[in-house]
Design a protein around this motif. Structure first.
Motif, PDB file in Angstrom:
ATOM      1  N   MET A  55      26.225 -62.706  10.167  1.00 63.82           N
ATOM      2  CA  MET A  55      27.355 -63.608   9.828  1.00 63.82           C
ATOM      3  C   MET A  55      28.639 -62.886   9.457  1.00 63.82           C
ATOM      4  O   MET A  55      28.740 -61.831   9.023  1.00 63.82           O
ATOM      5  N   SER A  56      29.732 -63.481   9.824  1.00 68.31           N
ATOM      6  CA  SER A  56      31.136 -62.521   9.664  1.00 68.31           C
ATOM      7  C   SER A  56      31.816 -63.079   8.292  1.00 68.31           C
ATOM      8  O   SER A  56      32.520 -62.225   7.776  1.00 68.31           O
ATOM      9  N   GLY A  57      31.352 -63.875   7.825  1.00 64.86           N
ATOM     10  CA  GLY A  57      32.178 -64.619   6.513  1.00 64.86           C
ATOM     11  C   GLY A  57      33.520 -65.194   6.770  1.00 64.86           C
ATOM     12  O   GLY A  57      34.096 -65.514   5.984  1.00 64.86           O
ATOM     13  N   ALA A 110      30.657 -62.384  -0.216  1.00 64.39           N
ATOM     14  CA  ALA A 110      30.747 -63.857   0.347  1.00 64.39           C
ATOM     15  C   ALA A 110      30.524 -64.669  -0.786  1.00 64.39           C
ATOM     16  O   ALA A 110      29.754 -64.622  -1.692  1.00 64.39           O
ATOM     17  N   HIS A 111      31.510 -65.673  -0.899  1.00 60.57           N
ATOM     18  CA  HIS A 111      31.440 -66.842  -1.802  1.00 60.57           C
ATOM     19  C   HIS A 111      31.361 -67.979  -1.066  1.00 60.57           C
ATOM     20  O   HIS A 111      32.021 -68.516  -0.118  1.00 60.57           O
ATOM     21  N   ASN A 112      30.132 -68.881  -1.120  1.00 64.02           N
ATOM     22  CA  ASN A 112      29.683 -69.941  -0.241  1.00 64.02           C
ATOM     23  C   ASN A 112      29.917 -69.766   1.169  1.00 64.02           C
ATOM     24  O   ASN A 112      30.442 -70.278   1.887  1.00 64.02           O
ATOM     25  N   GLY A 113      29.832 -68.266   1.556  1.00 61.70           N
ATOM     26  CA  GLY A 113      29.863 -67.712   2.907  1.00 61.70           C
ATOM     27  C   GLY A 113      31.177 -67.238   3.347  1.00 61.70           C
ATOM     28  O   GLY A 113      31.318 -66.814   4.349  1.00 61.70           O
ATOM     29  N   MET A 157      29.955 -57.440   7.360  1.00 60.73           N
ATOM     30  CA  MET A 157      28.912 -58.453   7.945  1.00 60.73           C
ATOM     31  C   MET A 157      28.038 -58.984   6.750  1.00 60.73           C
ATOM     32  O   MET A 157      27.809 -58.073   5.931  1.00 60.73           O
ATOM     33  N   PHE A 158      27.616 -60.021   6.792  1.00 64.15           N
ATOM     34  CA  PHE A 158      26.461 -60.556   6.039  1.00 64.15           C
ATOM     35  C   PHE A 158      25.342 -61.042   6.838  1.00 64.15           C
ATOM     36  O   PHE A 158      25.563 -61.209   7.992  1.00 64.15           O
ATOM     37  N   THR A 159      24.201 -61.450   6.061  1.00 63.56           N
ATOM     38  CA  THR A 159      22.959 -61.926   6.778  1.00 63.56           C
ATOM     39  C   THR A 159      22.780 -63.200   6.523  1.00 63.56           C
ATOM     40  O   THR A 159      21.884 -63.963   6.970  1.00 63.56           O
TER      41      THR A 159
END
Length: 207
Positions: free
Chosen positions: A99-101, A43-46, A1-3
Motif C-alpha cells: 500500500m502506498s498510503g 500511516a493514519h487511517n491509511g 510503503m505500507f503493508t
C-alpha cells in the motif's frame, strides 16, 4: 510503503487548526516509538503522514488542504483514535498487501452485520471508483488491508474476524461513517491501462 497490517490504535491528544491546514498530535503505543525520527512516515487511517515533532510518546503531524479534502482525518477530534502503521522496511513480512498510503476516495458505511464470531460491513464508493472493485481482491479500509467479499456495482463488503475488530478502529464504525479507501495499486494500474488502450483503439477506429 505500507503493508496494511495495522500496528495499533493511537489517540489524538491535541489539534491545531489554521486556514486550510491542521496539525494534530498522537499518543503512539510504546511498541511503535523505537527509532522514530523527524521525517518518518506513519500511516493514519491509511493516509501517509510525515513526523514533524516528537516529544516522548506524543508525535505531531501536519495535514495540508488536499489531505483534509480527500480523507476523514479533517473530521477528527481530540480523544478520537486512528489506525496507525509505520512504514515497512526491506525484509519485513508483508502479511497484507503493498500500500502506498495515498487515499483515493472516501466510502460510506452502509450496513454493519454482527454475528457471535464475525462481522460483515458493507460500504459504498463514489460510482466512478466502482470499476476497481473485484470479489476476493485487496482493498485498504482506514489503512487495514482486507479482502473484498462481494461486489454490487460500487457497493462492496468485507468480512472481519474478531482479531481485526480488536486491533483496529473498524470496531467503532457505524452506518454513515466516512472511511478512507486505497484500492490495490496493481488493480488500479491494470484497469486504467486497459481503459486507456481501449479508448485509443476506439479513437483510431473512428478516425
Amino acid at each position: 510503503m505500507f503493508t496494511g497490517i495495522v500496528q495499533g490504535m493511537a489517540e489524538v491528544v491535541a489539534i491545531e487548526e489554521k486556514q486550510d491546514f491542521r496539525r494534530h498530535v498522537l499518543r503512539l503505543p510504546p511498541s511503535m516509538l523505537g527509532g522514530i525520527e523527524l521525517g518518518a512516515s506513519i500511516a493514519h487511517n491509511g493516509c501517509c503522514l510525515t513526523v514533524t515533532e516528537v516529544q516522548d510518546d506524543r508525535v505531531a503531524f501536519d495535514l495540508m488542504a488536499e489531505t483534509l479534502r480527500l480523507t476523514n482525518l479533517g473530521g477528527l477530534q481530540v480523544g478520537d483514535k486512528v489506525n496507525v502503521e509505520r512504514a515497512a522496511k526491506f525484509g519485513d513480512e508483508i502479511g497484507g498487501h503493498a500500500m502506498s498510503g495515498h487515499i483515493i476516495c472516501l466510502a460510506r458505511v452502509d450496513e454493519v452485520i454482527r454475528t457471535p464470531n464475525n462481522c460483515t460491513v458493507w460500504f459504498t464508493l463514489p460510482a466512478e471508483f466502482g470499476k476497481y472493485l473485484f470479489a476476493k481482491g485487496y482493498i485498504g479500509i482506514d489503512g487495514c488491508s482486507l479482502t473484498i467479499g462481494s461486489v454490487e456495482g460500487s457497493r462492496f463488503c468485507v468480512h472481519l474476524i474478531p482479531e481485526t475488530l480488536e486491533r483496529t478502529i473498524i470496531q467503532f464504525r457505524q452506518v454513515g461513517d466516512a472511511i478512507n479507501i486505497e484500492v490495490d495499486p496493481q488493480t488500479q494500474a491494470i484497469v486504467d491501462t486497459v481503459e486507456r488502450v481501449l479508448a485509443q483503439r476506439h479513437g483510431a477506429g473512428l478516425a
